[in-house]
Scaffold this motif. Structure first.
Motif, short mmCIF file in Angstrom:
data_model
loop_
_atom_site.label_atom_id
_atom_site.label_comp_id
_atom_site.label_asym_id
_atom_site.label_seq_id
_atom_site.Cartn_x
_atom_site.Cartn_y
_atom_site.Cartn_z
N SER A 120 66.08 79.67 8.05
CA SER A 120 66.95 81.06 7.83
C SER A 120 68.27 80.96 8.07
O SER A 120 69.06 81.97 7.64
CB SER A 120 66.11 81.92 9.04
OG SER A 120 66.67 81.56 10.30
N GLU A 133 60.75 77.90 10.58
CA GLU A 133 61.27 79.04 9.84
C GLU A 133 62.92 79.41 10.20
O GLU A 133 63.62 79.73 9.34
CB GLU A 133 60.45 80.29 10.23
CG GLU A 133 59.25 80.09 9.43
CD GLU A 133 58.94 79.74 7.94
OE1 GLU A 133 59.73 80.63 7.26
OE2 GLU A 133 58.44 79.04 7.45
N PRO A 166 62.03 84.72 14.09
CA PRO A 166 61.26 83.90 13.75
C PRO A 166 60.38 83.75 14.79
O PRO A 166 59.12 83.33 14.41
CB PRO A 166 62.19 82.66 13.82
CG PRO A 166 63.58 82.97 13.15
CD PRO A 166 63.47 84.38 13.96
N THR A 169 56.15 76.57 14.06
CA THR A 169 56.31 77.43 12.84
C THR A 169 57.76 78.12 13.03
O THR A 169 58.60 78.13 12.06
CB THR A 169 55.33 78.44 12.75
OG1 THR A 169 53.94 77.94 12.22
CG2 THR A 169 55.69 79.40 11.35
#
Length: 340
Positions: free
Chosen positions: A286, A282, A50, A278
């Motif tokens: 995940s 993410e 990520p 971000t």
């Protein structure tokens, strides 16, 4: 076997390309009368991590678009510019403009050990809030005071660390007698030892080979790193202990950064913060996908029960007691984080 030859060739290519282009760009040369800056970013993780994805899709995009192309960003993942120690020294000495690292400076700045403090957060969202908030900003200032040639811009996610092994690893009792690769960090080494295992320090870019050849039985990293580094090819068990929610820091060479126009410095800083934000979002999304992927690939993934987590906490108490006794800053900072 997996990536060593590729990395060697890539590193050689980078050195050749860097020597050819550095005179024009790296020091802020001129191109058609417009100042141009090349910002090389090194990291030790795969581009699918990520943080790797966020640096490419958010950081690079924002910097290049908002500077109108005056600052170009080149990202070198998977250790192609060296291991974490190399990246840290490169940024510190000004030979690399930027890097995404863990805490290779933790012996010089012990406060950074907070990045690897065991069982510190309520959950991943709590860690996300801590490292994109005021505590992160305060530590950034302390970091620059300690290392004047480097700025820390943002704290992103490494992962919630799990243990993997080629040998059975489905309970706390299974640690006894196993050999684990651990990062060069007294917290990680101490956790393995307190759980009855032995610890061996091996750089991340050498770990696949060490697992494949049986130099060590296992290692501790997040499931995202297990997948991005292809450790699932050479491991059979995952024990989802989540003993550390580790961070990755975005650092930049101060001499390079200070030479940028003020508006570019602001763009780079904001882009780093946006990339970290971000990456946290993410990464949290995940985790369930990564767990399923590992199971689909034939690994035995065991989620740590609350009872086992408490057992681990009790077993590593000698380590945490020692840390609190030796690190005078630790009690106040860990209390502040837990209450955040």
């Amino acid at each position: 076997m997996k990536l060593s030859m590729k990395k060697t060739l890539a590193a050689a290519c980078i050195l050749i390309l860097g020597s050819a282009s550095g005179a024009v760009f790296a020091a802020g040369g001129r191109d058609g009368g417009t100042s141009k800056y090349t910002l090389k970013v090194g990291d030790n993780w795969g581009a699918t991590h990520p943080m790797g994805r966020a640096m490419a899709s958010v950081f690079k995009t924002q910097v290049e678009e908002k500077t109108g192309g005056a600052v170009s960003v080149e990202i070198y993942s998977d250790g192609t510019l060296g291991n974490e120690g190399d990246l840290w020294n490169g940024v510190r000495n000004g030979t690399i403009e930027m890097a995404v690292v863990g805490t290779p400076f933790n012996q010089e700045w012990p406060v950074s050990m907070i990045s690897d403090w065991p069982f510190l957060y309520r959950d991943l969202e709590h860690a996300h809030k801590v490292w994109t908030g005021t505590i992160a900003a305060e530590l950034n200032a302390q970091f620059h005071a300690q290392f004047p040639t480097v700025y820390m811009l943002a704290w992103g996610p490494n992962s919630a660390r799990t243990f993997t092994s080629n040998k059975k690893l489905t309970s706390v009792a299974d640690f006894k007698g196993q050999k684990f690769r651990m990062p060069s960090n007294p917290i990680h080494v101490g956790i393995a030892q307190n759980l009855g295992a032995s610890a061996q320090v091996i750089p991340l870019n050498e770990l696949f080979s060490a697992l494949e050849t049986g130099v060590v039985d296992g290692q501790d990293n997040g499931m995202v790193t297990v997948l991005s580094q292809s450790f699932d090819q050479v491991q059979k068990y995952v024990y989802e202990t989540n003993h550390i929610i580790a961070t990755l820091e975005i650092i930049v060479s101060a001499p390079f950064f200070d030479k940028l126009p003020a508006e570019y410095r602001k763009i780079v800083t904001n882009a780093a913060k946006a990339a970290a934000e971000t990456a946290w979002t993410e990464y949290i999304k995940s985790v369930d996908v990564d767990r399923k992927t590992l199971r689909d690939r034939g690994l035995t993934v065991t989620e740590c029960t609350p009872e086992d987590q408490q057992l681990i906490i009790s077993k590593i108490k000698p380590l945490t007691d020692k840390l609190y006794a030796e690190q005078t800053w630790a009690k106040d900072l860990t209390d502040k984080i837990k209450a955040y």
